[in-house]
Design a protein around this motif. Structure first.
Motif, PDB file in Angstrom:
ATOM      1  N   THR A  21      34.618  -4.462-100.835  1.00  0.00           N
ATOM      2  CA  THR A  21      34.212  -3.095-101.173  1.00  0.00           C
ATOM      3  C   THR A  21      33.034  -3.117-102.139  1.00  0.00           C
ATOM      4  OG1 THR A  21      36.377  -2.086-100.776  1.00  0.00           O
ATOM      5  CG2 THR A  21      34.940  -0.990-102.355  1.00  0.00           C
ATOM      6  N   ALA A  22      33.083  -4.011-103.122  1.00  0.00           N
ATOM      7  CA  ALA A  22      31.982  -4.125-104.083  1.00  0.00           C
ATOM      8  C   ALA A  22      30.679  -4.472-103.371  1.00  0.00           C
ATOM      9  CB  ALA A  22      32.312  -5.178-105.135  1.00  0.00           C
ATOM     10  N   GLY A  23      30.762  -5.317-102.334  1.00  0.00           N
ATOM     11  CA  GLY A  23      29.571  -5.678-101.569  1.00  0.00           C
ATOM     12  C   GLY A  23      29.002  -4.496-100.805  1.00  0.00           C
ATOM     13  N   VAL A  24      29.887  -3.634-100.291  1.00  0.00           N
ATOM     14  CA  VAL A  24      29.442  -2.412 -99.604  1.00  0.00           C
ATOM     15  C   VAL A  24      28.758  -1.483-100.594  1.00  0.00           C
ATOM     16  CG1 VAL A  24      30.198  -0.335 -98.389  1.00  0.00           C
ATOM     17  CG2 VAL A  24      31.225  -2.547 -97.821  1.00  0.00           C
ATOM     18  N   ILE A  25      29.384  -1.294-101.750  1.00  0.00           N
ATOM     19  CA  ILE A  25      28.820  -0.403-102.773  1.00  0.00           C
ATOM     20  C   ILE A  25      27.447  -0.900-103.224  1.00  0.00           C
ATOM     21  CG2 ILE A  25      29.120   0.422-105.143  1.00  0.00           C
ATOM     22  CD1 ILE A  25      32.161   0.428-104.600  1.00  0.00           C
ATOM     23  N   GLU A  26      27.314  -2.213-103.397  1.00  0.00           N
ATOM     24  CA  GLU A  26      26.026  -2.772-103.825  1.00  0.00           C
ATOM     25  C   GLU A  26      24.958  -2.547-102.767  1.00  0.00           C
ATOM     26  OE1 GLU A  26      24.031  -7.005-105.308  1.00  0.00           O
ATOM     27  OE2 GLU A  26      26.189  -6.880-104.902  1.00  0.00           O
ATOM     28  N   ALA A  27      25.309  -2.750-101.499  1.00  0.00           N
ATOM     29  CA  ALA A  27      24.338  -2.526-100.427  1.00  0.00           C
ATOM     30  C   ALA A  27      23.905  -1.065-100.375  1.00  0.00           C
ATOM     31  CB  ALA A  27      24.932  -2.952 -99.089  1.00  0.00           C
ATOM     32  N   LEU A  28      24.854  -0.154-100.534  1.00  0.00           N
ATOM     33  CA  LEU A  28      24.546   1.275-100.471  1.00  0.00           C
ATOM     34  C   LEU A  28      23.734   1.743-101.678  1.00  0.00           C
ATOM     35  CD1 LEU A  28      27.990   2.620 -99.204  1.00  0.00           C
ATOM     36  CD2 LEU A  28      25.838   2.588 -97.929  1.00  0.00           C
ATOM     37  N   SER A  29      23.821   1.018-102.775  1.00  0.00           N
ATOM     38  CA  SER A  29      23.077   1.419-103.975  1.00  0.00           C
ATOM     39  C   SER A  29      21.571   1.293-103.768  1.00  0.00           C
ATOM     40  CB  SER A  29      23.515   0.572-105.171  1.00  0.00           C
ATOM     41  OG  SER A  29      23.084  -0.787-105.029  1.00  0.00           O
ATOM     42  N   ASN A  40      23.038  -2.007 -89.281  1.00  0.00           N
ATOM     43  CA  ASN A  40      21.779  -1.701 -89.956  1.00  0.00           C
ATOM     44  C   ASN A  40      21.794  -2.146 -91.417  1.00  0.00           C
ATOM     45  OD1 ASN A  40      22.314   1.239 -88.184  1.00  0.00           O
ATOM     46  ND2 ASN A  40      20.632  -0.139 -87.638  1.00  0.00           N
ATOM     47  N   LEU A  41      22.983  -2.142 -92.010  1.00  0.00           N
ATOM     48  CA  LEU A  41      23.088  -2.473 -93.435  1.00  0.00           C
ATOM     49  C   LEU A  41      24.379  -3.250 -93.682  1.00  0.00           C
ATOM     50  CD1 LEU A  41      21.775  -2.046 -96.241  1.00  0.00           C
ATOM     51  CD2 LEU A  41      23.177   0.017 -96.472  1.00  0.00           C
ATOM     52  N   PRO A  42      24.309  -4.580 -93.702  1.00  0.00           N
ATOM     53  CA  PRO A  42      25.509  -5.367 -93.998  1.00  0.00           C
ATOM     54  C   PRO A  42      25.793  -5.369 -95.496  1.00  0.00           C
ATOM     55  CG  PRO A  42      23.639  -6.815 -93.642  1.00  0.00           C
ATOM     56  CD  PRO A  42      23.152  -5.417 -93.363  1.00  0.00           C
ATOM     57  N   ALA A  43      27.062  -5.466 -95.852  1.00  0.00           N
ATOM     58  CA  ALA A  43      27.437  -5.569 -97.254  1.00  0.00           C
ATOM     59  C   ALA A  43      26.859  -6.846 -97.842  1.00  0.00           C
ATOM     60  CB  ALA A  43      28.956  -5.569 -97.391  1.00  0.00           C
ATOM     61  N   THR A  44      26.532  -6.828 -99.120  1.00  0.00           N
ATOM     62  CA  THR A  44      25.995  -8.022 -99.771  1.00  0.00           C
ATOM     63  C   THR A  44      27.066  -9.105 -99.888  1.00  0.00           C
ATOM     64  OG1 THR A  44      26.520  -7.103-101.949  1.00  0.00           O
ATOM     65  CG2 THR A  44      24.305  -6.700-101.073  1.00  0.00           C
ATOM     66  N   ALA A  45      28.330  -8.703 -99.857  1.00  0.00           N
ATOM     67  CA  ALA A  45      29.483  -9.608 -99.799  1.00  0.00           C
ATOM     68  C   ALA A  45      30.561  -8.861 -99.027  1.00  0.00           C
ATOM     69  CB  ALA A  45      29.981  -9.968-101.199  1.00  0.00           C
ATOM     70  N   PRO A  46      31.452  -9.562 -98.311  1.00  0.00           N
ATOM     71  CA  PRO A  46      32.443  -8.869 -97.465  1.00  0.00           C
ATOM     72  C   PRO A  46      33.592  -8.266 -98.270  1.00  0.00           C
ATOM     73  CG  PRO A  46      32.763 -11.225 -97.331  1.00  0.00           C
ATOM     74  CD  PRO A  46      31.522 -11.026 -98.160  1.00  0.00           C
ATOM     75  N   ARG A  64      23.369   5.371 -89.373  1.00  0.00           N
ATOM     76  CA  ARG A  64      23.093   4.063 -89.965  1.00  0.00           C
ATOM     77  C   ARG A  64      24.425   3.334 -90.110  1.00  0.00           C
ATOM     78  NH1 ARG A  64      19.554   4.167 -95.154  1.00  0.00           N
ATOM     79  NH2 ARG A  64      21.149   5.684 -95.747  1.00  0.00           N
ATOM     80  N   THR A  65      24.507   2.144 -89.536  1.00  0.00           N
ATOM     81  CA  THR A  65      25.770   1.403 -89.483  1.00  0.00           C
ATOM     82  C   THR A  65      25.869   0.421 -90.645  1.00  0.00           C
ATOM     83  OG1 THR A  65      25.836   1.609 -87.077  1.00  0.00           O
ATOM     84  CG2 THR A  65      27.214  -0.100 -88.070  1.00  0.00           C
ATOM     85  N   VAL A  66      26.900   0.607 -91.447  1.00  0.00           N
ATOM     86  CA  VAL A  66      27.150  -0.247 -92.615  1.00  0.00           C
ATOM     87  C   VAL A  66      28.435  -1.020 -92.344  1.00  0.00           C
ATOM     88  CG1 VAL A  66      27.464  -0.310 -95.123  1.00  0.00           C
ATOM     89  CG2 VAL A  66      26.134   1.547 -94.071  1.00  0.00           C
ATOM     90  N   THR A  67      28.403  -2.347 -92.489  1.00  0.00           N
ATOM     91  CA  THR A  67      29.578  -3.165 -92.186  1.00  0.00           C
ATOM     92  C   THR A  67      29.974  -4.014 -93.386  1.00  0.00           C
ATOM     93  OG1 THR A  67      28.064  -4.775 -91.176  1.00  0.00           O
ATOM     94  CG2 THR A  67      29.244  -3.278 -89.693  1.00  0.00           C
ATOM     95  N   ARG A  68      31.290  -4.152 -93.587  1.00  0.00           N
ATOM     96  CA  ARG A  68      31.809  -4.915 -94.728  1.00  0.00           C
ATOM     97  C   ARG A  68      31.770  -6.416 -94.486  1.00  0.00           C
ATOM     98  NH1 ARG A  68      36.543  -7.239 -96.231  1.00  0.00           N
ATOM     99  NH2 ARG A  68      37.544  -6.584 -94.296  1.00  0.00           N
ATOM    100  N   GLY A  69      31.891  -6.849 -93.242  1.00  0.00           N
ATOM    101  CA  GLY A  69      31.942  -8.285 -92.960  1.00  0.00           C
ATOM    102  C   GLY A  69      31.703  -8.546 -91.492  1.00  0.00           C
ATOM    103  N   PRO A  70      31.921  -9.784 -91.045  1.00  0.00           N
ATOM    104  CA  PRO A  70      31.599 -10.156 -89.662  1.00  0.00           C
ATOM    105  C   PRO A  70      32.529  -9.578 -88.614  1.00  0.00           C
ATOM    106  CG  PRO A  70      32.614 -12.000 -90.823  1.00  0.00           C
ATOM    107  CD  PRO A  70      32.343 -10.948 -91.850  1.00  0.00           C
TER     108      PRO A  70
END
Length: 280
Positions: free
Chosen positions: A128-136, A120-126, A100-106
């Motif tokens: 680290t906090a955005g990545v953590i929120e998406a993974l939650s 598959n799962l973009p960060a909610t904001a570009p 599953r591919t998680v990306t921090r930004g464009p």
């Protein structure tokens, strides 16, 4: 100033390194006078052994999830495996694509498309906090999670979040940041900011901010630098850079709204100065 040179008379400082000439050219073609000071350089990791061990581990055991924090990380891993046997290289990138591919930004999104890998799962904001929120929002219990680090920053908040969710974090650092300009050159750049010789400073990475303030601290110029940046236009290519500036008490005046690249940054600079008093 005309429509063809909307930045005429504007003096803009840029500490960009990897794409210094491209960024400077975009500004100069719009009439700006550019002051260059490449603060940092991006280099391949000096010790390839940890990267090779990470590649071998992915080949042997695969990944459930793969977090990409930067486009540079994608490029560096691509370069690192370029000379591997074709079958092995193909198997490695297939393993990354199967996760599953998680990306921090464009930027990593754009780079991964070259390898046929979709997000598959973009960060909610570009950030680290955005990545953590998406993974939650997903179950990571028992998952093997690869993490392409931002330089050699261990990214403790992200590592802690993965562990808290029951995952095994598998970080890799395919590149490092290194000082490029000599301290004396950076001190001259700081002096130009402090004395008001620049109308704007455009930052494109957080290591640039850290290096600038590190050199300022050595010369006891931090208060003067912070005060001067409050008087000129401070531009940031994205939220991560804006956060780094905020940690040093500097407010960002402009930033692209969504696409965090140099061209949108140049457009924002043009818009900003078009709304201000004409340059003398």
């Amino acid at each position: 100033m005309t429509e063809s040179d909307p930045l005429a008379g504007r003096r803009i400082g840029i500490p960009e390194s990897r794409q210094l000439d491209l960024f400077a050219d975009m500004l100069e073609r719009r009439g700006a006078t550019v002051r260059r000071c490449p603060l940092v350089d991006i280099r391949a990791a000096p010790d390839p052994a940890p990267i090779r061990a990470w590649v071998e581990d992915v080949l042997a055991h695969g990944l459930d999830d793969m977090i990409w924090l930067t486009g540079e990380g994608v490029r560096r891993l691509r370069d690192f495996t370029a000379d591997d046997p074709p079958a092995e290289r193909q198997r490695f990138w297939q393993a990354l694509g199967a996760a599953r591919t998680v990306t921090r930004g464009p930027k990593p999104v754009r780079e991964l498309k070259q390898d046929g890998i979709d997000t598959n799962l973009p960060a909610t904001a570009p950030t680290t906090a955005g990545v953590i929120e998406a993974l939650s929002q997903v179950d990571l219990a028992g998952h093997r999670v690869g993490v392409q680090l931002y330089g050699t920053d261990p990214n403790t908040p992200l590592m802690d979040a993965l562990i808290a969710q029951g995952a095994t974090a598998l970080p890799v650092a395919p590149y490092v940041y290194a000082d490029q300009a000599e301290n004396a050159t950076v001190e001259t750049f700081i002096e130009a900011i402090v004395t008001g010789d620049l109308d704007a400073v455009a930052f494109t990475s957080s290591p640039q901010v850290r290096r600038l303030f590190k050199v300022a601290a050595r010369g006891e110029r931090t208060p003067a630098l912070t005060s001067a940046l409050a008087r000129c236009c401070v531009a940031a290519v994205g939220p991560l850079v804006a956060e780094a500036l905020a940690k040093h008490g500097v407010e960002t005046d402009l930033m692209p709204e969504s696409n965090y690249f140099m061209k949108p940054l140049v457009r924002r600079l043009v818009t900003y100065f078009a709304a201000s008093e004409p340059a003398e």
